[in-house]
Enzyme design. Structure first.
Site, PDB file in Angstrom:
ATOM      1  N   ALA A   1      49.516  43.230  37.252  1.00 38.81           N
ATOM      2  CA  ALA A   1      49.050  44.146  38.299  1.00 38.81           C
ATOM      3  C   ALA A   1      47.556  43.933  38.569  1.00 38.81           C
ATOM      4  CB  ALA A   1      49.356  45.574  37.883  1.00 38.81           C
ATOM      5  N   ARG A   2      46.715  44.657  37.852  1.00 44.10           N
ATOM      6  CA  ARG A   2      45.264  44.496  37.980  1.00 44.10           C
ATOM      7  C   ARG A   2      44.638  44.622  36.595  1.00 44.10           C
ATOM      8  NH1 ARG A   2      45.701  42.547  42.270  1.00 44.10           N
ATOM      9  NH2 ARG A   2      44.999  43.344  44.273  1.00 44.10           N
TER      10      ARG A   2
ATOM     11  N   GLU B   1      37.530  38.880  36.938  1.00 40.99           N
ATOM     12  CA  GLU B   1      37.991  37.509  37.216  1.00 40.99           C
ATOM     13  C   GLU B   1      36.925  36.715  37.956  1.00 40.99           C
ATOM     14  OE1 GLU B   1      41.691  38.020  39.328  1.00 40.99           O
ATOM     15  OE2 GLU B   1      42.505  39.227  37.703  1.00 40.99           O
TER      16      GLU B   1
ATOM     17  N   HIS C   1      45.480  34.515  37.439  1.00 32.35           N
ATOM     18  CA  HIS C   1      45.914  35.341  38.588  1.00 32.35           C
ATOM     19  C   HIS C   1      46.788  34.500  39.540  1.00 32.35           C
ATOM     20  CE1 HIS C   1      44.754  39.075  41.146  1.00 32.35           C
ATOM     21  NE2 HIS C   1      45.952  38.631  41.482  1.00 32.35           N
TER      22      HIS C   1
HETATM   23  C1  8YV Z   1      46.957  37.413  45.211  1.00 34.18           C
HETATM   24  C2  8YV Z   1      47.069  39.913  44.561  1.00 34.18           C
HETATM   25  O1  8YV Z   1      46.668  36.512  44.178  1.00 34.18           O
HETATM   26  O2  8YV Z   1      48.769  40.696  45.977  1.00 34.18           O
HETATM   27  C3  8YV Z   1      47.736  40.949  45.373  1.00 34.18           C
HETATM   28  O3  8YV Z   1      47.229  42.082  45.427  1.00 34.18           O
HETATM   29  O4  8YV Z   1      46.153  40.168  43.883  1.00 34.18           O
HETATM   30  C4  8YV Z   1      47.601  38.534  44.534  1.00 34.18           C
HETATM   31  O5  8YV Z   1      48.924  38.411  44.816  1.00 34.18           O
HETATM   32  C5  8YV Z   1      45.795  37.464  46.049  1.00 34.18           C
HETATM   33  O6  8YV Z   1      45.768  38.534  46.908  1.00 34.18           O
HETATM   34  C6  8YV Z   1      45.699  36.149  46.816  1.00 34.18           C
HETATM   35  O7  8YV Z   1      44.697  36.156  47.701  1.00 34.18           O
END
Ligand code: 8YV
Length: 318
Positions: free
Chosen positions: A235-236, A265, A283
């Site tokens: 997730a985060r 990150e 990620h």
């Molecule tokens: C992506 C993400 O790596 O969907 C999200 O919120 O963090 C990831 O899937 C990212 O947004 C790619 O730019």
């Protein structure tokens, strides 16, 4: 005249970049060395922003874009965008909702299997030529943890949480979850208290949005997960108190972790590098050709629809 777009993070699909070039004047902010000067030069004419889920956009940058109409997030998480500020300004914020659900769920299960079965450790063992030198086959490798039947606790029963549950159920895993409230359309056991969920689980899988809670996984939750428990995070990073996690892993207070996301990150706590109980990813949960193409198409559509006066699909600001 083509609308001007400010691109805050790269898109890796050539066809999507070609389409963006065709439709818009693309200002590649992420490639600039002197970003403030670049904004001074182009800020006033920017009508759209493309950004990543983790990158988002600061309120300070949005404030320098007086004609901004849309922030298209190339991702599903909008926690790095100040939605209240965007709403106040009438700026639409869109996300690629639904496009990456399956990939993120796939990686959650992949990480769980990797950590529990020691796939990366075993891979290093074979690559380094140790196998033929072992006194008995596989002698230096500890026996692994069975995945089938593990009690799985999912934090966040949204799209991704549900897709993880579907996969885990196919492994014969009993599934419990926590969320802001019980979901009456899922057959799994709701546990309101996160610590209780951790106590009841062999593996805790984080699939929650990060705009409603930071560092919810702390020393107490990890202690409740216990020395035989695993943590998976797709997730985060900020959902976890990383200092507490590193301490728990170093002390053997939990059995292991599979991590695709981190607090700061691309910086990852160095203490994790030599730890064989963790599997680390940069990620990458949505990083397949198929999903990133679909996400890119949704980003293009968000911009096109907004400039055509339509409410784009995936608009989270209403
Ligand atoms: C992506 C993400 O790596 O969907 C999200 O919120 O963090 C990831 O899937 C990212 O947004 C790619 O730019």
């Amino acid at each position: 005249m083509k609308p001007e777009i400010l691109q805050l993070s790269p898109i890796l699909i050539p066809e999507i970049n070609a389409r963006l070039e065709e439709l818009f004047t693309v200002r590649r902010y992420f490639q600039q060395t002197d970003k403030p000067a670049y904004i001074k030069e182009h800020g006033a004419t920017i009508r759209g922003v493309i950004t990543g889920g983790h990158t988002g956009i600061s309120q300070a940058l949005m404030a320098q874009l007086p004609n901004l109409e849309v922030v298209a997030v190339n991702g599903v998480g909008t926690d790095a965008v100040d939605l209240a500020y965007a709403r106040d300004r009438g700026i639409r914020v869109t996300a690629t909702i639904g496009a990456l659900t399956e990939d993120v769920a796939d990686l959650a299960i992949g990480l769980l299997i990797s950590v529990c079965r020691g796939l990366c450790t075993s891979d290093r063992y074979v690559r380094s030529g140790q196998w033929p030198q072992s006194p008995t086959p596989l002698a230096p490798l500890p026996l692994a943890r069975q995945v089938s039947g593990m009690r799985i606790g999912i934090v966040g029963m949204g799209r991704v949480g549900r897709a993880i549950a579907t996969r885990a159920a196919a492994f014969g895993c009993p599934i419990s979850y926590t969320d802001l409230q019980p979901m009456n359309d899922v057959p799994h056991t709701f546990v309101a208290d996160l610590k209780q969920l951790a106590r009841d689980s062999d593996a805790l899988i984080l699939a929650a949005a990060a705009d409603k809670g930071e560092a919810i996984i702390d020393a107490q939750v990890l202690q409740a997960l216990g020395k035989d428990g695993y943590l998976i995070n797709v997730a985060r990073g900020k959902l976890v108190n990383e200092t507490d996690l590193v301490a728990a892993l170093s002390a053997g207070a939990i059995a292991g972790a599979g991590l695709d996301v981190f607090v700061d990150e691309p910086t990852v706590p160095e203490a994790l590098f030599a730890n064989e109980q963790v599997v680390l990813q940069p990620h990458r949960a949505s990083a397949t050709l198929q999903t990133r193409t679909r996400m890119g198409e949704m980003v293009v559509a968000s911009l096109v629809d907004t400039f055509a006066g339509k409410v784009p699909v995936g608009c989270v600001t209403g």
